[in-house]
Design an enzyme around this catalytic site. Structure first.
Site, PDB file in Angstrom:
ATOM      1  N   HIS A  36       4.318  -1.259  -9.127  1.00 38.10           N
ATOM      2  CA  HIS A  36       2.992  -1.486  -9.255  1.00 38.10           C
ATOM      3  C   HIS A  36       3.085  -3.150  -9.466  1.00 38.10           C
ATOM      4  CE1 HIS A  36       2.209   2.466 -11.280  1.00 38.10           C
ATOM      5  NE2 HIS A  36       2.377   2.708 -10.387  1.00 38.10           N
ATOM      6  N   HIS A  40      -4.014   4.796  -4.933  1.00 35.87           N
ATOM      7  CA  HIS A  40      -2.978   4.596  -5.377  1.00 35.87           C
ATOM      8  C   HIS A  40      -1.702   4.688  -4.843  1.00 35.87           C
ATOM      9  CE1 HIS A  40      -0.941   3.546  -9.079  1.00 35.87           C
ATOM     10  NE2 HIS A  40      -0.115   5.022  -8.955  1.00 35.87           N
ATOM     11  N   HIS A  77       8.159   7.189  -2.682  1.00 36.55           N
ATOM     12  CA  HIS A  77       9.037   5.665  -3.164  1.00 36.55           C
ATOM     13  C   HIS A  77      10.295   6.084  -2.003  1.00 36.55           C
ATOM     14  CE1 HIS A  77       6.623   4.996  -6.145  1.00 36.55           C
ATOM     15  NE2 HIS A  77       6.611   5.592  -6.743  1.00 36.55           N
TER      16      HIS A  77
END
Length: 305
Positions: A78, A237, A264
């Site tokens: 983030h 997101h 990820h």
């Protein structure tokens, strides 16, 4: 010349670690041109510096984790996403725990922090990785791909088959030539399912997770009392995460990114595949600002901020 950027002053905040549930102090400091983004575990003796690079990403099961000499900094995506969105090339990130604080579960707090510190140009050319041939990685039905494109755009598709997610849309595409990161992406919160949170807590994780820093879903609905920040916040997101995951390549990407159910781990595998093929990319700078992709032009920084 399109120039590198850092922040003007030191800025600090305190938050909660998503998995530890403990207080974490985060300090951001200006860094010299060519420095890149370096995370430092200041609670260790001696302190351990971990540059944000694709090769430093280790564990990717629940977040992107930087690792070096046994030291870890978790949940960097983030903050890295906010740095990408604001065009920050060089930064010191000091943290006194093994994870970046989760804040509200989005990148908005980090955008605010960076903007509060002030952003300044430096006397060195901004370097980019321009993708010049397609690179793709797959894992079952999951896919992540980079293709040549004179700019930076992302397309993401999710498949969660949940009533609350289904009605918001499972595909989103964004081109930063004409769209604001701050307005359209930064505020999208992380999300998870209540039964998964309980399982994680049983093994000592997600102790800091709450309705204040995540969208939590049971089998049928969203448990948060507040409304979604975007109509399709879930997939946005995933775009936010992808921007952060991709930024550990070291430079902004001039490319089109396409993903289906990526996460990820696959995003990092994509970067490693790109860097392993020297014919797939080139490092470029722009002596004339007007020759750079529109998404990265300083006068249009609000379009990527």
């Amino acid at each position: 010349m399109l120039k590198q950027r850092t922040i003007k002053s030191v800025v600090k905040t305190v938050g909660i670690g998503l998995h530890s549930g403990r207080k974490v102090t985060l300090t951001l400091r200006p860094a010299a041109p060519g420095n890149g983004i370096i995370f430092t575990r200041v609670d260790l003796d001696p302190a351990v510096e971990i540059p944000a690079t694709a090769s430093a990403i280790g564990d990717t099961r629940l977040a992107s984790v930087l690792q070096k000499d046994g030291a870890r900094v978790s949940t960097v995506e983030h903050l890295m996403s906010a740095c990408a969105g604001l065009g920050i090339d060089n930064l010191y990130v000091d943290v006194d725990a093994e994870e970046i604080p989760i804040m509200d579960g989005s990148a908005a707090s980090f955008v605010f922090l960076l903007q509060s510190a002030g952003i300044e140009e430096q006397g060195a050319a901004k370097r980019f990785i321009r993708v010049i041939k397609p690179v793709e990685v797959r894992d079952g039905d999951k896919l992540a791909r980079l293709e040549p494109y004179f700019g930076f755009k992302l397309s993401f598709t999710i498949e969660f088959r949940h009533p609350a997610v289904d009605k918001t849309g499972q595909t989103f595409e964004i081109d930063f030539a004409d769209t604001s990161y701050t307005r359209e992406i930064a505020r999208a919160r992380t999300f998870g399912f209540a039964h998964e949170v309980e399982m994680l807590r049983e093994i000592g994780l997600a102790r800091g997770g709450s309705l204040d820093n995540a969208i939590v879903l049971d089998e049928h609905r969203m448990l948060n009392n507040d409304e979604l920040r975007y109509g399709d916040e879930f997939v946005r997101h995933k775009i936010l995460d992808a921007i952060g995951d991709l930024y550990v390549v070291g430079y902004p990407l001039i490319a089109a990114y396409t993903a289906h159910k990526s996460g990820h781990g696959l995003n990092n595998a994509l970067l490693r595949a790109l860097l392993a093929d020297e014919a797939a990319y080139e490092i470029v700078t722009f002596d004339k600002v007007e020759e750079a992709p529109r998404a990265f032009l300083p006068q249009l920084q609000p379009a990527f901020s």
